[in-house]
Design a protein around this motif. Structure first.
Motif, PDB file in Angstrom:
ATOM      1  N   ILE A 121      19.585 -15.720  -0.985  1.00  0.00           N
ATOM      2  CA  ILE A 121      20.646 -15.484  -0.019  1.00  0.00           C
ATOM      3  C   ILE A 121      22.018 -15.585  -0.678  1.00  0.00           C
ATOM      4  N   CYS A 122      22.017 -16.022  -1.945  1.00  0.00           N
ATOM      5  CA  CYS A 122      23.251 -16.330  -2.657  1.00  0.00           C
ATOM      6  C   CYS A 122      23.843 -15.092  -3.329  1.00  0.00           C
ATOM      7  N   GLN A 123      24.055 -14.041  -2.555  1.00  0.00           N
ATOM      8  CA  GLN A 123      24.668 -12.820  -3.074  1.00  0.00           C
ATOM      9  C   GLN A 123      25.328 -12.085  -1.916  1.00  0.00           C
ATOM     10  N   ASP A 124      26.376 -11.357  -2.236  1.00  0.00           N
ATOM     11  CA  ASP A 124      27.120 -10.642  -1.200  1.00  0.00           C
ATOM     12  C   ASP A 124      26.343  -9.458  -0.651  1.00  0.00           C
ATOM     13  N   ASP A 125      25.667  -8.745  -1.539  1.00  0.00           N
ATOM     14  CA  ASP A 125      25.002  -7.492  -1.198  1.00  0.00           C
ATOM     15  C   ASP A 125      23.492  -7.731  -1.118  1.00  0.00           C
ATOM     16  N   PHE A 126      22.892  -7.381   0.013  1.00  0.00           N
ATOM     17  CA  PHE A 126      21.464  -7.606   0.208  1.00  0.00           C
ATOM     18  C   PHE A 126      20.617  -6.388  -0.155  1.00  0.00           C
ATOM     19  N   THR A 127      21.169  -5.459  -0.910  1.00  0.00           N
ATOM     20  CA  THR A 127      20.390  -4.282  -1.293  1.00  0.00           C
ATOM     21  C   THR A 127      19.139  -4.684  -2.065  1.00  0.00           C
ATOM     22  N   ALA A 128      19.293  -5.558  -3.052  1.00  0.00           N
ATOM     23  CA  ALA A 128      18.141  -5.995  -3.849  1.00  0.00           C
ATOM     24  C   ALA A 128      17.138  -6.763  -2.989  1.00  0.00           C
ATOM     25  N   VAL A 129      17.623  -7.499  -2.017  1.00  0.00           N
ATOM     26  CA  VAL A 129      16.749  -8.252  -1.113  1.00  0.00           C
ATOM     27  C   VAL A 129      15.843  -7.293  -0.350  1.00  0.00           C
ATOM     28  N   ILE A 130      16.451  -6.291   0.262  1.00  0.00           N
ATOM     29  CA  ILE A 130      15.678  -5.348   1.075  1.00  0.00           C
ATOM     30  C   ILE A 130      14.799  -4.479   0.195  1.00  0.00           C
ATOM     31  N   ASP A 131      15.267  -4.126  -0.998  1.00  0.00           N
ATOM     32  CA  ASP A 131      14.431  -3.348  -1.921  1.00  0.00           C
ATOM     33  C   ASP A 131      13.137  -4.091  -2.247  1.00  0.00           C
ATOM     34  N   ALA A 132      13.240  -5.388  -2.495  1.00  0.00           N
ATOM     35  CA  ALA A 132      12.054  -6.178  -2.833  1.00  0.00           C
ATOM     36  C   ALA A 132      11.077  -6.231  -1.664  1.00  0.00           C
ATOM     37  N   ILE A 133      11.601  -6.386  -0.460  1.00  0.00           N
ATOM     38  CA  ILE A 133      10.736  -6.426   0.721  1.00  0.00           C
ATOM     39  C   ILE A 133      10.094  -5.069   0.957  1.00  0.00           C
ATOM     40  N   LEU A 134      10.882  -4.000   0.852  1.00  0.00           N
ATOM     41  CA  LEU A 134      10.353  -2.657   1.076  1.00  0.00           C
ATOM     42  C   LEU A 134       9.279  -2.302   0.048  1.00  0.00           C
ATOM     43  N   SER A 135       9.456  -2.738  -1.184  1.00  0.00           N
ATOM     44  CA  SER A 135       8.461  -2.441  -2.217  1.00  0.00           C
ATOM     45  C   SER A 135       7.125  -3.096  -1.879  1.00  0.00           C
ATOM     46  N   GLN A 136       7.165  -4.321  -1.371  1.00  0.00           N
ATOM     47  CA  GLN A 136       5.921  -4.995  -1.012  1.00  0.00           C
ATOM     48  C   GLN A 136       5.286  -4.351   0.219  1.00  0.00           C
ATOM     49  N   VAL A 137       6.115  -3.969   1.184  1.00  0.00           N
ATOM     50  CA  VAL A 137       5.596  -3.273   2.363  1.00  0.00           C
ATOM     51  C   VAL A 137       4.950  -1.956   1.946  1.00  0.00           C
ATOM     52  N   ALA A 138       5.619  -1.210   1.063  1.00  0.00           N
ATOM     53  CA  ALA A 138       5.089   0.085   0.624  1.00  0.00           C
ATOM     54  C   ALA A 138       3.730  -0.070  -0.031  1.00  0.00           C
ATOM     55  N   ARG A 139       3.566  -1.091  -0.853  1.00  0.00           N
ATOM     56  CA  ARG A 139       2.276  -1.339  -1.491  1.00  0.00           C
ATOM     57  C   ARG A 139       1.192  -1.600  -0.452  1.00  0.00           C
ATOM     58  N   ARG A 140       1.522  -2.441   0.516  1.00  0.00           N
ATOM     59  CA  ARG A 140       0.476  -2.838   1.456  1.00  0.00           C
ATOM     60  C   ARG A 140       0.095  -1.708   2.408  1.00  0.00           C
ATOM     61  N   VAL A 141       1.088  -0.982   2.943  1.00  0.00           N
ATOM     62  CA  VAL A 141       0.733   0.094   3.865  1.00  0.00           C
ATOM     63  C   VAL A 141       0.047   1.245   3.134  1.00  0.00           C
ATOM     64  N   SER A 142       0.147   1.272   1.800  1.00  0.00           N
ATOM     65  CA  SER A 142      -0.572   2.278   1.014  1.00  0.00           C
ATOM     66  C   SER A 142      -2.022   1.901   0.748  1.00  0.00           C
ATOM     67  N   GLY A 143      -2.367   0.634   0.978  1.00  0.00           N
ATOM     68  CA  GLY A 143      -3.733   0.178   0.771  1.00  0.00           C
ATOM     69  C   GLY A 143      -3.948  -0.587  -0.524  1.00  0.00           C
ATOM     70  N   ALA A 144      -2.856  -1.026  -1.176  1.00  0.00           N
ATOM     71  CA  ALA A 144      -2.994  -1.723  -2.452  1.00  0.00           C
ATOM     72  C   ALA A 144      -3.568  -3.117  -2.266  1.00  0.00           C
ATOM     73  N   CYS A 145      -4.294  -3.584  -3.282  1.00  0.00           N
ATOM     74  CA  CYS A 145      -4.795  -4.953  -3.305  1.00  0.00           C
ATOM     75  C   CYS A 145      -3.653  -5.894  -3.673  1.00  0.00           C
ATOM     76  N   GLU A 146      -3.938  -7.157  -3.516  1.00  0.00           N
ATOM     77  CA  GLU A 146      -2.991  -8.152  -3.989  1.00  0.00           C
ATOM     78  C   GLU A 146      -2.972  -8.183  -5.515  1.00  0.00           C
ATOM     79  N   PRO A 147      -1.787  -8.353  -6.126  1.00  0.00           N
ATOM     80  CA  PRO A 147      -1.742  -8.448  -7.595  1.00  0.00           C
ATOM     81  C   PRO A 147      -2.469  -9.688  -8.103  1.00  0.00           C
TER      82      PRO A 147
END
Length: 511
Positions: free
Chosen positions: A485-511
């Motif tokens: 939370i210690c940053q002005d811009d949350f772009t990287a925050v949302i990118d990280a969440i979206l990347s994990q969502v994209a993996r899961r809705v695609s059917g990927a296993c857990e790393p």
């Protein structure tokens, strides 16, 4: 969709109900192995079939492609055509079938149309992808496989194929339904952080609706068929005790989804308990969805300073039938106050936004300023000083999240908290994170009524070590995301969440 197989059994009979002739173009395509102990014949490129179907319903076949239109789905006669195209699937997908075109494009049906598509590929990951309206974006539809055919239902005609969006280690089919719960700290230090989250909601919605992670115009993962989002606060009350900065309340906001709109431009006074965006919604739906999420996720700063982030999250999404109980023996809200939000087969993403550690209390006397048990400890330090005796154990939340789904991979736990920015990564080293000196909870020698901050962002304020929250992320059986939370811009925050969502809705296993 459970009745697809039974209803498709009437396909032969329905063929005689078509109001006009059915024409098939055949080729020399033969049976294809599909991996589910069945075979199917994939018609060759350019093959097509047509049938006139009216209000009484009808059916069409092309090789082993079957289409059943039930009575009442159409008001009048329509010439239905299915064609095997030469179109390529999106670059990040693997096609198990050609792209099939269903026409007239844009036709909508009053009752679901049942489709069986022949394919050649892994039956365990085979998913049907269907374009949104007449556009280019493919969404994942609920799919099951029988005898070499992938089965689904649709309410409109466009284009479709069978395949997978998963690369590498794949464990299942794509999932087009995502439920997102925002747990937003609404204590008096969260103004800028809530604004940073709100600024990312439009991009988050666009990525999930298009499947385009990097904004280059190329679809990277299946767009969602349905996206739901709701918000709860960290205020779970103080057991009825009167505490400075907290209203005298047993339950606070109690993990109930927020319906109050903020007094900001474009916000209504109130909203339904959650927002939903569905593929094929009319123009303007995206903007309405974004406005509702933004206006209900910015919860203001009037909440209690004793943040109970984990209990708020868990109570919001736990059904009353669970053995888990909350303050005063109350039960979860998933099938009560929050009924309708969480679906049984969706991917669930819980996003916790906070600048302090969790203080989910098993003993509400912790909040009593004159408590004979805890009264010798400064109120601001009680959650830290009495974690072992007065707070719920971390296992409560690890087990509680695990119980929500038969497959733990379908629950994503995302934490945005006071972790120093240099400690976050796509694959967090939890041991190093928790051992870092900045993440140690200790009284601040310069201000003995508080803990030492884990990070300080000029113009935004302090954040404190979120050790309990990080431990949940570490021990969670499903995918976890830890961001700062210690940053002005949350772009990287949302990118990280979206990347994990994209993996899961695609059917990927857990790393």
């Amino acid at each position: 969709m459970h009745g697809i197989g039974r209803r498709l059994g009437v396909a032969v009979a329905l063929l005689t109900m078509a109001c006009g002739p059915t024409h098939h173009t055949t080729g020399d395509a033969g049976p294809r192995e599909t991996g589910d102990s069945g075979t199917s014949t994939i018609p060759p490129e350019g093959a097509s079939a047509s049938a006139t179907v009216g209000a009484s319903g009808g059916a069409l076949t092309l090789g082993d492609l079957d289409l059943v239109i039930p009575p009442g789905a159409l008001e009048s006669d329509v010439e239905i055509t299915v064609t095997v195209t030469s179109e390529a699937v999106p670059g990040s997908f693997t096609g198990f079938s050609p792209v099939y075109r269903f026409e007239p494009a844009g036709t909508t049906f009053a009752a679901p149309v049942e489709v069986r598509l022949p394919f050649a590929g892994d039956a365990d990951t085979a998913s049907i992808f269907w374009t949104r309206g007449e556009g280019e974006t493919f969404v994942a539809l609920p799919t099951r496989v029988e005898s070499g055919q992938a089965l689904t239902e649709t309410s409109h005609f466009s284009r479709a194929f069978v395949g997978t969006a998963c690369t590498g280690s794949c464990c299942g089919r794509a999932n087009g339904d995502l439920d997102v719960l925002f747990m937003v700290d609404n204590s008096n230090s969260m103004t800028e952080e809530q604004a940073s989250l709100a600024s990312q909601i439009p991009r988050m919605a666009e990525v999930l609706a298009t499947g385009d992670l990097d904004g280059d115009g190329v679809q990277d993962f299946p767009a969602l068929n349905s996206l739901r989002a709701g918000s709860v606060s960290s205020d779970m009350g103080t057991g009825g005790y009167t505490v400075p900065t907290c209203a005298a309340s047993d339950f606070g906001d109690d993990g109930v989804l927020s319906t109050d709109g903020q007094p900001e431009p474009g916000c209504l006074a109130s909203y339904p308990s959650y927002a939903e965006l569905r593929a094929g919604d009319p123009p303007g739906s995206d903007a309405a969805f974004v406005d509702q999420v933004r206006c209900t996720a910015v919860l203001g700063t009037g909440g209690c300073g004793f943040e109970q982030q984990l209990d708020a999250t868990l109570k919001a999404i736990t059904p009353s039938t669970s053995p888990l109980t909350f303050h005063a023996g109350t039960r979860g809200h998933a099938d009560g106050a929050n009924a309708g939000f969480l679906r049984a087969d969706s991917v669930l993403a819980t996003i916790v936004l906070t600048d302090e550690n969790d203080c989910s209390a098993s003993d509400p006397e912790l909040f009593d300023p004159s408590s004979p048990t805890y009264g010798s400890t400064d109120l601001n330090l009680r959650c830290f000083a009495h974690e072992a005796g007065a707070l719920h154990p971390i296992t409560r939340y690890v087990d509680g999240l695990r119980a929500l789904r038969s497959d733990p991979g379908d629950v994503i736990f995302a934490l945005v908290a006071g972790v120093p920015t240099d400690l976050v990564s796509p694959s967090p080293d939890y041991a190093a994170m928790l051992a870092d000196p900045r993440m140690q909870e200790q009284v601040d020698p310069a201000n003995p009524s508080r803990l030492q901050p884990s990070c300080d962002v000029p113009g935004r304020g302090l954040a404190f070590p979120p050790t309990r929250l990080v431990e949940v992320a570490r021990d969670h059986a499903g995918p976890s995301v830890v961001q700062s939370i210690c940053q002005d811009d949350f772009t990287a925050v949302i990118d990280a969440i979206l990347s994990q969502v994209a993996r899961r809705v695609s059917g990927a296993c857990e790393p």
